[in-house]
Design an enzyme around this catalytic site. Structure first.
Site, PDB file in Angstrom:
ATOM      1  N   CYS A   1       0.835  -1.201   0.000  1.00 43.27           N
ATOM      2  CA  CYS A   1       0.000   0.000   0.000  1.00 43.27           C
ATOM      3  C   CYS A   1       0.876   1.260   0.000  1.00 43.27           C
ATOM      4  O   CYS A   1       1.606   1.477  -0.950  1.00 43.27           O
ATOM      5  CB  CYS A   1      -0.997  -0.039   1.155  1.00 43.27           C
ATOM      6  SG  CYS A   1      -2.371   1.129   0.945  1.00 43.27           S
TER       7      CYS A   1
ATOM      8  N   HIS B   1      -3.643  -4.927  -0.775  1.00 45.43           N
ATOM      9  CA  HIS B   1      -3.287  -5.587   0.479  1.00 45.43           C
ATOM     10  C   HIS B   1      -3.347  -7.104   0.308  1.00 45.43           C
ATOM     11  O   HIS B   1      -4.436  -7.683   0.327  1.00 45.43           O
ATOM     12  CB  HIS B   1      -4.247  -5.163   1.593  1.00 45.43           C
ATOM     13  CG  HIS B   1      -4.070  -3.759   2.041  1.00 45.43           C
ATOM     14  ND1 HIS B   1      -3.262  -3.408   3.100  1.00 45.43           N
ATOM     15  CD2 HIS B   1      -4.593  -2.600   1.560  1.00 45.43           C
ATOM     16  CE1 HIS B   1      -3.292  -2.091   3.272  1.00 45.43           C
ATOM     17  NE2 HIS B   1      -4.097  -1.580   2.348  1.00 45.43           N
TER      18      HIS B   1
ATOM     19  N   GLU C   1      -2.657  -9.299   2.468  1.00 45.48           N
ATOM     20  CA  GLU C   1      -3.162  -9.902   3.706  1.00 45.48           C
ATOM     21  C   GLU C   1      -4.677  -9.826   3.808  1.00 45.48           C
ATOM     22  O   GLU C   1      -5.269 -10.498   4.659  1.00 45.48           O
ATOM     23  CB  GLU C   1      -2.509  -9.229   4.923  1.00 45.48           C
ATOM     24  CG  GLU C   1      -3.036  -7.858   5.292  1.00 45.48           C
ATOM     25  CD  GLU C   1      -2.505  -6.706   4.450  1.00 45.48           C
ATOM     26  OE1 GLU C   1      -2.759  -5.546   4.813  1.00 45.48           O
ATOM     27  OE2 GLU C   1      -1.820  -6.969   3.426  1.00 45.48           O
TER      28      GLU C   1
END
Length: 211
Positions: free
Chosen positions: A83, A192, A194
Site C-alpha cells: 500500500c 493488500h 493480507e
C-alpha cells in the site's frame, strides 16, 4: 526448504497484526521490529503502509528505515512494500497540494486517483507481466484495494542497457494505475495481500519462496 525469517517493519503504521498473521499462515517466521539487526538480518523485510504519504515517510525516517531499506536493496536482500509501502518507493507524493519526497527507488509521482469515486475500495483485477514471480499462478485473480492515491504514469530510462526494467503490474480505477512492481530484490503491491484471501496468501507464498 528451511523456514524463512521475515521482519515486518514496526514504525507506527496501523494494522500490522493482520500482515504478521498472513505471513505466519504461509509458513514464515515473523518478527515485528525496527531494530537494525532484525531489519538487516532477516531473509525478507516487509514494509507496511497505511495513511498519508508524508506521515509514513516521517515514521520511516524516525526509525532510520530509508537507510536500512537502501542497504538491503543494495545488497540484493528482498524487500516487499504494501500500500503506502509501495508509494514511498517512488520519487514523491502529492497530497492536498503538498509535495513530499519519497525514496526515489522508482520514477513516478503518487497523486490522487483520477476517478469519480475515491477512495478505490474493494476487489479488482490486475494485469501482471507474463513472467511475474509474485503473480505466478494467480494472474487472473482479484485483489483487495483501499487507497485514494496511486502512481498513474510510468516511465523508465531504457537507454541504460545494463539495467533491466522493473516488471510493472497495472489495474484500473478511473484510469490505469500501478498495482505492483517487481524490481530485483525490491517488490511492492498497492493492494493488500493480507486482505486478499487465497490469492493474497499465494502472492506472499510466492515472495517467501524467492527469499
Amino acid at each position: 526448504m528451511s523456514t524463512r525469517t521475515v521482519t515486518v517493519l514496526d514504525y507506527g503504521s496501523g494494522n500490522v497484526r493482520s500482515v504478521v498473521r498472513a505471513l505466519e499462515h504461509v509458513g514464515a517466521e515473523v518478527v515485528l521490529s525496527a531494530k537494525p539487526d532484525d531489519v538487516l538480518g532477516a531473509d525478507g523485510l516487509l514494509v507496511p503502509g497505511v495513511g498519508a504519504f508524508r506521515a509514513v515517510m516521517q515514521g520511516l525516517k524516525d526509525v532510520d528505515a530509508p537507510r536500512m531499506i537502501g542497504r538491503r536493496v543494495a545488497g540484493g536482500r528482498p524487500v516487499l512494500g504494501i500500500c503506502v509501502g509501495l508509494q514511498i518507493l517512488f520519487d514523491e507524493g502529492v497530497e492536498h497540494g503538498v509535495r513530499t519526497p519519497g525514496m526515489a527507488e522508482w520514477p513516478g509521482t503518487v497523486e490522487r486517483l483520477r476517478a469519480d469515486v475515491v477512495p478505490h475500495m474493494g476487489w479488482n483485477t490486475v494485469r501482471p507481466p507474463e513472467d511475474s514471480t509474485l503473480f505466478d499462478g494467480i494472474g487472473d485473480e482479484r485483489f483487495y484495494f483501499v487507497h485514494s492515491y496511486g502512481v498513474q504514469d510510468w516511465s523508465f530510462d531504457v537507454t541504460q542497457p545494463a539495467m533491466k526494467p522493473p516488471q510493472v503490474t497495472w489495474s484500473d480505477h478511473g484510469g490505469p494505475f500501478i498495482a505492483a512492481v517487481e524490481n530485483g530484490p525490491l517488490s511492492a503491491t498497492q493492494f493488500h495481500p493480507e486482505k486478499s484471501g487465497d490469492a493474497g496468501a499465494q502472492l506472499l507464498r510466492n515472495w517467501i519462496e524467492g527469499l
